[in-house]
Design an enzyme around this catalytic site. Structure first.
Site, PDB file in Angstrom:
ATOM      1  NE  ARG A 122      -2.430  -1.455   3.415  1.00  0.00           N
ATOM      2  CZ  ARG A 122      -2.221  -2.712   3.789  1.00  0.00           C
ATOM      3  NH1 ARG A 122      -2.633  -3.695   3.019  1.00  0.00           N
ATOM      4  NH2 ARG A 122      -1.621  -3.004   4.928  1.00  0.00           N
ATOM      5  CD  GLU A 168      -1.111  -4.215  14.739  1.00  0.00           C
ATOM      6  OE1 GLU A 168      -1.114  -3.682  13.619  1.00  0.00           O
ATOM      7  OE2 GLU A 168      -2.001  -4.051  15.574  1.00  0.00           O
TER       8      GLU A 168
HETATM    9  P1  AMP Z   1       4.500  -2.255  11.662  1.00  0.00           P
HETATM   10  O1  AMP Z   1       5.752  -2.830  11.092  1.00  0.00           O
HETATM   11  O2  AMP Z   1       4.015  -2.990  12.868  1.00  0.00           O
HETATM   12  O3  AMP Z   1       4.625  -0.760  11.906  1.00  0.00           O
HETATM   13  O4  AMP Z   1       3.344  -2.484  10.590  1.00  0.00           O
HETATM   14  C1  AMP Z   1       3.165  -1.605   9.536  1.00  0.00           C
HETATM   15  C2  AMP Z   1       2.825  -2.311   8.277  1.00  0.00           C
HETATM   16  O5  AMP Z   1       1.814  -3.298   8.450  1.00  0.00           O
HETATM   17  C3  AMP Z   1       2.303  -1.328   7.265  1.00  0.00           C
HETATM   18  O6  AMP Z   1       2.893  -1.616   6.002  1.00  0.00           O
HETATM   19  C4  AMP Z   1       0.813  -1.536   7.259  1.00  0.00           C
HETATM   20  O7  AMP Z   1       0.321  -1.530   5.942  1.00  0.00           O
HETATM   21  C5  AMP Z   1       0.582  -2.890   7.905  1.00  0.00           C
HETATM   22  N1  AMP Z   1      -0.364  -2.839   9.039  1.00  0.00           N
HETATM   23  C6  AMP Z   1      -0.074  -3.116  10.336  1.00  0.00           C
HETATM   24  N2  AMP Z   1      -1.132  -3.001  11.123  1.00  0.00           N
HETATM   25  C7  AMP Z   1      -2.147  -2.611  10.330  1.00  0.00           C
HETATM   26  C8  AMP Z   1      -3.524  -2.288  10.568  1.00  0.00           C
HETATM   27  N3  AMP Z   1      -4.067  -2.349  11.795  1.00  0.00           N
HETATM   28  N4  AMP Z   1      -4.274  -1.914   9.511  1.00  0.00           N
HETATM   29  C9  AMP Z   1      -3.733  -1.833   8.268  1.00  0.00           C
HETATM   30  N5  AMP Z   1      -2.451  -2.132   7.977  1.00  0.00           N
HETATM   31  C10 AMP Z   1      -1.661  -2.515   8.996  1.00  0.00           C
END
Ligand code: AMP
Length: 174
Positions: free
Chosen positions: A62, A99
């Site tokens: 995205r 996450e």
């Molecule tokens: P992080 O590495 O934990 O900061 O996760 C960020 C990545 O995971 C981004 O590329 C987001 O597109 C995706 N992502 C994580 N959590 C969500 C969420 N609750 N909703 C949408 N995309 C998420």
């Protein structure tokens, strides 16, 4: 004028996707609305004008959408950071915790000229692992990261702490 609040109003919350307990922030309604999509690019790039930045780096998948549009607006190049195994040429790889799950991302070893001024853009900051891994890849190829920008930040996950060496901006904070 369209504000970040207008964009926030269009973001759809999808409970339990892709796993139970995750509130997925669906940005497709923002993309589908010409005015909201355009305003989101204006807001993401507001600290810069053409000539300030050599390239915009987007994170698979995205992040590509926002980064590519921002690159056209700032007359800069676009550089993809992709999931492992997708880029065809020589790559550097970086593993990180997500996450939901774990992942490895990669960049072409010759993606930027050393010293290039880049902006890193992704749709959402959660735990910060993805963006921190992308920033590490950018340091490996010798880029100077001017700013890291997100449409959405889930502040309660404190992802910013992993990015404290960079200016970080997000348009919508939950
Ligand atoms: P992080 O590495 O934990 O900061 O996760 C960020 C990545 O995971 C981004 O590329 C987001 O597109 C995706 N992502 C994580 N959590 C969500 C969420 N609750 N909703 C949408 N995309 C998420």
């Amino acid at each position: 004028m369209i504000t970040a609040q207008d964009i926030a109003a269009a973001i759809r919350n999808v409970p339990d996707f892709p796993k139970p307990g995750i509130q997925f922030k669906d940005i497709t309604p923002v993309l589908a609305d010409a005015k909201l999509f355009s305003a989101s690019i204006d807001l993401l790039t507001q600290n810069f004008k053409p000539g300030d930045v050599d390239a915009i780096v987007g994170i698979d998948a995205r992040g590509f959408i926002f980064a590519a549009a921002a690159a056209v607006k700032l007359q800069a190049g676009f550089i993809p950071v992709r999931k492992k195994g997708k880029l065809p040429y020589e790559t550097y790889e970086q593993a990180y915790d997500l996450e939901y799950g774990t992942n490895t991302i990669a960049i072409h070893t010759d993606a930027v000229h050393p010293g290039s001024r880049v902006l890193l853009i992704d749709d959402l900051l959660a735990t910060g692992g993805t963006a921190a891994a992308a920033a590490a890849l950018l340091e490996k190829v010798g880029a100077k990261v001017l700013e890291i920008n997100f449409l959405i930040e889930l502040a309660f996950l404190e992802g910013r702490k992993k990015l404290d060496r960079y200016p970080v901006r997000s348009l919508i904070v939950y």
